[in-house]
Design a protein around this motif. Structure first.
Motif, mmCIF file in Angstrom:
data_model
loop_
_atom_site.group_PDB
_atom_site.id
_atom_site.type_symbol
_atom_site.label_atom_id
_atom_site.label_comp_id
_atom_site.label_asym_id
_atom_site.label_seq_id
_atom_site.Cartn_x
_atom_site.Cartn_y
_atom_site.Cartn_z
ATOM 1 N N LYS A 162 2.987 -0.158 14.617
ATOM 2 C CA LYS A 162 4.070 -1.130 14.711
ATOM 3 C C LYS A 162 4.542 -1.631 13.354
ATOM 4 C CE LYS A 162 3.470 -2.867 19.324
ATOM 5 N NZ LYS A 162 3.533 -4.028 20.176
ATOM 6 N N GLY A 163 3.838 -1.320 12.296
ATOM 7 C CA GLY A 163 4.203 -1.804 10.977
ATOM 8 C C GLY A 163 5.329 -1.027 10.331
ATOM 9 N N GLY A 164 5.768 0.076 10.947
ATOM 10 C CA GLY A 164 6.877 0.841 10.394
ATOM 11 C C GLY A 164 6.407 2.053 9.620
ATOM 12 N N PHE A 165 7.228 2.460 8.635
ATOM 13 C CA PHE A 165 6.975 3.682 7.874
ATOM 14 C C PHE A 165 5.654 3.636 7.122
ATOM 15 C CE2 PHE A 165 7.385 6.036 3.868
ATOM 16 C CZ PHE A 165 7.514 7.326 4.384
ATOM 17 N N LYS A 192 2.803 4.375 9.455
ATOM 18 C CA LYS A 192 2.795 5.792 9.845
ATOM 19 C C LYS A 192 2.253 6.661 8.719
ATOM 20 C CE LYS A 192 6.532 5.430 13.143
ATOM 21 N NZ LYS A 192 7.917 5.763 13.470
ATOM 22 N N LEU A 193 2.659 6.353 7.491
ATOM 23 C CA LEU A 193 2.194 7.122 6.338
ATOM 24 C C LEU A 193 0.681 6.973 6.156
ATOM 25 C CD1 LEU A 193 3.038 8.860 3.886
ATOM 26 C CD2 LEU A 193 3.230 6.718 2.609
ATOM 27 N N LEU A 194 0.178 5.739 6.239
ATOM 28 C CA LEU A 194 -1.261 5.524 6.095
ATOM 29 C C LEU A 194 -2.049 6.205 7.211
ATOM 30 C CD1 LEU A 194 -1.319 1.773 5.017
ATOM 31 C CD2 LEU A 194 -1.935 3.750 3.627
ATOM 32 N N PHE A 195 -1.497 6.192 8.431
ATOM 33 C CA PHE A 195 -2.165 6.847 9.548
ATOM 34 C C PHE A 195 -2.248 8.358 9.313
ATOM 35 C CE2 PHE A 195 -2.020 8.726 13.851
ATOM 36 C CZ PHE A 195 -3.199 8.195 14.343
ATOM 37 N N GLN A 196 -1.148 8.972 8.841
ATOM 38 C CA GLN A 196 -1.142 10.410 8.585
ATOM 39 C C GLN A 196 -2.098 10.779 7.442
ATOM 40 O OE1 GLN A 196 0.321 12.716 10.409
ATOM 41 N NE2 GLN A 196 1.083 11.100 11.764
ATOM 42 N N ILE A 197 -2.146 9.954 6.399
ATOM 43 C CA ILE A 197 -3.080 10.215 5.293
ATOM 44 C C ILE A 197 -4.518 10.142 5.791
ATOM 45 C CG2 ILE A 197 -3.967 9.244 3.131
ATOM 46 C CD1 ILE A 197 -1.075 8.523 2.423
ATOM 47 N N THR A 198 -4.813 9.202 6.669
ATOM 48 C CA THR A 198 -6.165 9.075 7.218
ATOM 49 C C THR A 198 -6.527 10.300 8.050
ATOM 50 O OG1 THR A 198 -5.901 6.678 7.296
ATOM 51 C CG2 THR A 198 -7.668 7.615 8.619
#
Length: 103
Positions: A70-73, A76-82
């Protein structure tokens, strides 16, 4: 004999004076009344608190997104890096296990 009677009375007199004065102080200065809801509404609210409340409202909306997206881009970026980091670790762990079993 008179001296002994007086010396026995001194602690009692002191004790009465100490307790009486603390009791009188409590009567003269009672606790202030508890604040009402109107008093809380009159308080000055910091802008950081308002920003925090707006952010909380954004996260409470039921729009089908999980909280970590829900925090936006940026989220999403941090989730993909993880996820990429976890996959790299999984592949490297498999490589280490393969090398240990072939020796």
């Amino acid at each position: 004999m008179n001296f002994l009677k007086r010396s026995m009375l001194i602690p009692n007199i002191l004790r009465r004076n100490i307790f009486a004065t603390s009791y009188l102080r409590a009567i003269k200065n009672p606790c202030p009344p508890s604040p009402t809801n109107e008093d809380f509404q009159k308080l000055i609210v910091r802008p950081q608190f308002k920003r925090l409340k707006d952010n909380q409202k954004k996260f409470q909306v039921d729009d089908g997104l999980p909280v970590w997206l829900k925090g936006g881009f940026k989220d999403k970026l941090l989730f993909q890096i993880t996820i990429i980091g976890l996959l790299v670790c999984l592949v490297m762990s498999g490589q280490v296990l393969y090398e240990l079993t072939t020796r």
